[in-house]
Design a protein around this motif. Structure first.
Motif, PDB file in Angstrom:
ATOM      1  N   VAL A 137      40.446  31.863  30.382  1.00 39.48           N
ATOM      2  CA  VAL A 137      39.168  31.471  30.984  1.00 39.48           C
ATOM      3  C   VAL A 137      38.086  31.365  29.921  1.00 39.48           C
ATOM      4  O   VAL A 137      37.312  30.394  29.883  1.00 39.48           O
ATOM      5  N   LEU A 138      38.007  32.358  29.032  1.00 43.34           N
ATOM      6  CA  LEU A 138      36.984  32.341  27.972  1.00 43.34           C
ATOM      7  C   LEU A 138      37.196  31.177  27.017  1.00 43.34           C
ATOM      8  O   LEU A 138      36.235  30.536  26.575  1.00 43.34           O
ATOM      9  N   ALA A 140      38.638  28.311  27.724  1.00 49.67           N
ATOM     10  CA  ALA A 140      38.283  27.069  28.405  1.00 49.67           C
ATOM     11  C   ALA A 140      36.770  26.876  28.450  1.00 49.67           C
ATOM     12  O   ALA A 140      36.260  25.771  28.232  1.00 49.67           O
ATOM     13  N   LYS A 141      36.030  27.943  28.735  1.00 45.23           N
ATOM     14  CA  LYS A 141      34.575  27.834  28.780  1.00 45.23           C
ATOM     15  C   LYS A 141      33.989  27.531  27.408  1.00 45.23           C
ATOM     16  O   LYS A 141      33.012  26.784  27.288  1.00 45.23           O
ATOM     17  N   ALA A 142      34.565  28.115  26.357  1.00 42.20           N
ATOM     18  CA  ALA A 142      34.074  27.872  25.001  1.00 42.20           C
ATOM     19  C   ALA A 142      34.279  26.419  24.593  1.00 42.20           C
ATOM     20  O   ALA A 142      33.496  25.857  23.823  1.00 42.20           O
ATOM     21  N   GLY A 144      34.294  23.957  26.777  1.00 40.72           N
ATOM     22  CA  GLY A 144      33.671  23.096  27.761  1.00 40.72           C
ATOM     23  C   GLY A 144      34.624  22.540  28.794  1.00 40.72           C
ATOM     24  O   GLY A 144      34.314  21.531  29.450  1.00 40.72           O
ATOM     25  N   ARG A 145      35.766  23.170  28.958  1.00 42.72           N
ATOM     26  CA  ARG A 145      36.744  22.726  29.944  1.00 42.72           C
ATOM     27  C   ARG A 145      36.633  23.555  31.215  1.00 42.72           C
ATOM     28  O   ARG A 145      36.036  24.629  31.226  1.00 42.72           O
ATOM     29  N   GLN A 146      37.234  23.044  32.270  1.00 43.61           N
ATOM     30  CA  GLN A 146      37.271  23.772  33.530  1.00 43.61           C
ATOM     31  C   GLN A 146      38.283  24.910  33.424  1.00 43.61           C
ATOM     32  O   GLN A 146      39.427  24.686  33.020  1.00 43.61           O
ATOM     33  N   PRO A 147      37.900  26.138  33.754  1.00 40.34           N
ATOM     34  CA  PRO A 147      38.852  27.264  33.660  1.00 40.34           C
ATOM     35  C   PRO A 147      40.038  27.048  34.585  1.00 40.34           C
ATOM     36  O   PRO A 147      39.932  26.348  35.594  1.00 40.34           O
TER      37      PRO A 147
END
Length: 226
Positions: A137-138, A140-142, A144-147
């Protein structure tokens, strides 16, 4: 603090390793290292003495602002300290056990079969799945993707009445499939159902052919199931 455990580990007793209930372990374990060449010989002496029998040492040490009770054992020649709970930190579990709960022999047999199917000698392959999911999750957020979306498997509502025998049988099948065994080879015996009560047969009335002066007959024998 004027305590003998302030700068050293004080061994207070030796006990059989089997006498230590795991509930006393707090979960924290540490490898111990000897402090200087003077301590090397006592360290090696206690380690080799413990390695030659089935006993472990119980010791005290002052650490992080409090005195702690620890269990000392040997692993690959090194001393390991497992932090123990004090007596007043362990509650009495007798009040938590289910009262008057009946379990059938068939259910116990299925549970034993499940234990055999899941028995292993190595647990080193298990990983922290929660941490892996959090890292994904982290990451993906870093970027810019959807978790990743959580699993869509529906959870069973709490308090739902389940067929314990069926649940055990399904668990055995899954465990055998995970080990590459043929689940079809396992012979599963369910709990026999009670036979329904037999309904009384309807009796066809017999036409009266006797004369009015005939004496009364004895009552018919009671039928089964009536």
């Amino acid at each position: 603090m004027p305590l003998p455990t302030a700068k050293a580990i004080e061994i207070v007793a030796f006990v059989p390793a089997a006498s230590i209930d795991p509930v006393w372990l707090s979960g924290d374990s540490y490898f111990l290292q000897y402090d200087g060449q003077v301590a090397a010989k006592p360290y090696a002496l206690i380690a080799r003495a413990l390695a030659r029998n089935t006993k472990v040492a119980v010791a005290k040490l002052a650490w992080h602002g409090r005195e702690r009770l620890v269990l000392l054992r040997v692993r690959d020649g090194a001393l390991v300290a497992h932090v123990l709970k004090w007596d007043d930190e362990v509650r009495d579990p007798s009040e938590l056990a289910p009262k008057e709960t009946k379990v059938t022999d068939s259910e116990i047999d299925e549970a034993l079969q499940l234990v055999d199917s899941m028995t292993t000698d190595d647990i080193s392959g298990y990983q922290d799945e929660y941490r892996k999911a959090l890292e994904a999750v982290l990451e993906a957020k870093a970027e810019g993707r959807q978790p990743p979306k959580p699993s869509t498997e529906a959870e069973e509502p709490g308090g739902k009445v389940v067929d314990l025998m069926a649940a055990l049988q399904e668990s055995v099948r899954k465990a055998q499939a995970a080990r590459g065994e043929d689940a079809g080879d396992a012979e599963v015996h369910g709990i026999p159902k009670r036979r329904a009560a037999r309904k009384p047969e309807k009796k066809t009335p017999v036409k009266k052919t006797a004369k009015k002066t005939a004496t009364a007959k004895k009552p018919a024998r009671r039928q089964r199931g009536a």
